[in-house]
Design an enzyme around this catalytic site. Structure first.
Site, mmCIF file in Angstrom:
data_model
loop_
_atom_site.group_PDB
_atom_site.id
_atom_site.type_symbol
_atom_site.label_atom_id
_atom_site.label_comp_id
_atom_site.label_asym_id
_atom_site.label_seq_id
_atom_site.Cartn_x
_atom_site.Cartn_y
_atom_site.Cartn_z
ATOM 1 N N THR A 56 0.662 -1.046 -0.025
ATOM 2 C CA THR A 56 0.073 -0.117 0.102
ATOM 3 C C THR A 56 0.939 1.370 0.141
ATOM 4 O O THR A 56 1.869 1.235 0.709
ATOM 5 C CB THR A 56 -0.870 -0.098 1.194
ATOM 6 O OG1 THR A 56 -1.637 1.132 1.124
ATOM 7 C CG2 THR A 56 -0.074 -0.010 2.577
ATOM 8 N N HIS A 107 2.647 -11.612 14.368
ATOM 9 C CA HIS A 107 3.677 -11.975 14.852
ATOM 10 C C HIS A 107 3.648 -13.435 15.510
ATOM 11 O O HIS A 107 4.468 -14.099 16.133
ATOM 12 C CB HIS A 107 3.853 -11.338 16.416
ATOM 13 C CG HIS A 107 5.427 -10.956 16.814
ATOM 14 N ND1 HIS A 107 6.264 -12.161 16.623
ATOM 15 C CD2 HIS A 107 5.754 -10.390 17.894
ATOM 16 C CE1 HIS A 107 7.414 -11.754 17.126
ATOM 17 N NE2 HIS A 107 6.937 -10.952 18.178
#
Length: 450
Positions: free
Chosen positions: A369, A421
């Site tokens: 993006t 994560h």
């Protein structure tokens, strides 16, 4: 009579919102002609007429939620002459509805009040045994009328409680409303007096009335219905933050080398390939190289498994009036710079013209993006589930940096990598960004390594 049904909307799309009706009641339609638009969370879909005829009824108005297979309207065989008759002389039939092309809200009754109070479910008069009653048979049953008729009554200031329906099973029709006005029955909603009174008081006291009389809605507020796409974007972004252990790491890239290549090659590139040489092709190639080095970022979590993908379908975020969409460049590792630029240009154009197909948006293994297009200097992009990584580009800005013991001005860009994560450790995320930085600061590697 031919029914207009909601078509199958594609994989994972189970409902849609009725958008703009392109035809009014009584207007002729041709087989294959678009009659109404449906909004989904990914693309807009047009419903086509299957036969030549006249739009006879609208069963779901703008803003209503529908599912595949629902009947949303009916087309009867007829001619344009029949269409004119249906427009000039409303028939006393419960099948004939008023037009549901967008109706501007009157200044006296705010749009939100109209949509929430006047559009009622179709079968509120159904008894427990399944039978239907006319309005007034029971002490608490509302008059039987379609949402179209209720809206028409609201616009005309007519109380449905005071009318006797002449349609089937006591249904109130548009003709009943017209007849009540011709007979001189006073409307219940005296909308003019309240607003005129406020206006008079404002002129006398030189103050602005804080609220409208009808509904108690602040006249300084604008009520806008969220599109299906915007609602889904909101839902998915919140889900991404609730379901993923999302973390963001940053780095900065000296864009001197890439800008030098673009400056030297942009004219010949455009002449040969018909598109400009933008930054996105460089970043797409660099991301593919980094994903090959750190494959955990080209994966997804599925149950108790990590699915590592050895193909590179890169989503490119595109801002449109209806919200952010992410069309996908397939097999980006196999494409040349020119092919990447051509695909991105075509996808962005279709996105802004609302012409994307479901296939254009399906899948994707990683997303890029570019907030720098709008001047963003630094941001933390949100994951696009089920992907576990997204790279945010930002504005290029000259900043002083140290080079070989000297301070010089260089065109620098901050980049941000948000990652899940749960399967990507911090060390791997940092190495990914470092690899992107290396490839862009020495773009010859992008050619040498494919």
């Amino acid at each position: 009579m031919a029914e207009l049904r909601v078509p199958e909307l594609g994989e994972s799309i189970v409902e849609a919102t009725v958008g703009n009706w392109l035809k009014k009641i009584g207007e002729p339609v041709s087989a294959g002609e678009a009659v109404v638009e449906l909004e989904t969370d990914k693309v807009n879909v047009e419903v086509m007429a299957e036969v030549d005829g006249v739009l006879q009824s609208i069963l779901h108005v703008e803003g209503e939620t529908v599912t595949p297979g629902d009947v949303i309207g009916e087309v009867s065989s007829g001619t344009s002459a029949g269409a004119k008759q249906s427009q000039d002389e409303p028939k006393k039939s419960d099948e004939v509805q008023v037009s549901h092309s967008p109706i501007p809200a009157s200044p006296e009754v705010p749009a939100a009040t109209q949509s929430e109070e006047t559009v009622m479910p179709r079968e509120t008069n159904r008894l427990e045994d399944g039978s239907m009653t006319k309005a007034g048979d029971g002490p608490h049953l509302p008059p039987r009328a379609t949402p179209a008729v209720r809206r028409m009554a609201s616009e005309q200031g007519v109380s449905l409680d005071a009318l006797s329906g002449t349609g089937g099973q006591g249904r109130i029709t548009p003709a009943d409303i017209v007849s009540s006005q011709q007979s001189g029955e006073p409307p219940v909603m005296q909308r003019q007096s309240g607003s005129q009174g406020n206006a008079t008081a404002a002129a006398t006291n030189h103050v602005v009335p804080p609220r409208e009389a009808a509904g108690g809605v602040d006249n300084r507020e604008e009520h806008i219905r969220l599109s299906r796409r915007r609602l889904t974007i909101a839902k998915r972004l919140v889900e991404a933050q609730h379901t993923a252990a999302m973390l963001t790491t940053f780095n900065e890239i000296d864009m001197s080398a890439v800008m030098d290549v673009r400056k030297r090659r942009k004219e010949s590139f455009r002449d040969r390939h018909g598109v400009g040489l933008g930054f996105m092709s460089f970043f797409t190639k660099a991301v593919v190289g980094a994903l090959k080095a750190i494959p955990q970022l080209n994966a997804e979590i599925r149950g108790e498994e990590m699915i590592v993908k050895h193909y590179y379908d890169i989503g490119i975020a595109v801002a449109t009036e209806g919200g952010l969409v992410v069309p996908v460049v397939r097999d980006a590792d196999r494409l040349s710079f020119a092919e990447i630029e051509q695909q991105i240009t075509a996808l962005a154009k279709r996105a802004r013209e609302n012409q994307l197909s479901l296939e254009d948006l399906r899948g994707g293994t990683f997303t890029i993006t570019n907030g720098g297009t709008f001047g963003s200097l630094l941001s933390t992009p949100i994951l696009n589930p089920p992907q576990v990584g997204i790279l945010g580009m930002h504005k290029i800005e000259e900043r002083p940096v140290g080079v070989n013991g000297s301070i010089v001005l260089r065109p620098m860009m901050y980049v941000a990598l948000s990652y899940d994560h749960r399967i990507v450790d911090g060390a791997e995320a940092v190495r990914f960004l470092v690899r992107v930085k290396e490839l862009l600061e020495d773009p010859e590697q992008l050619w040498l390594e494919g």
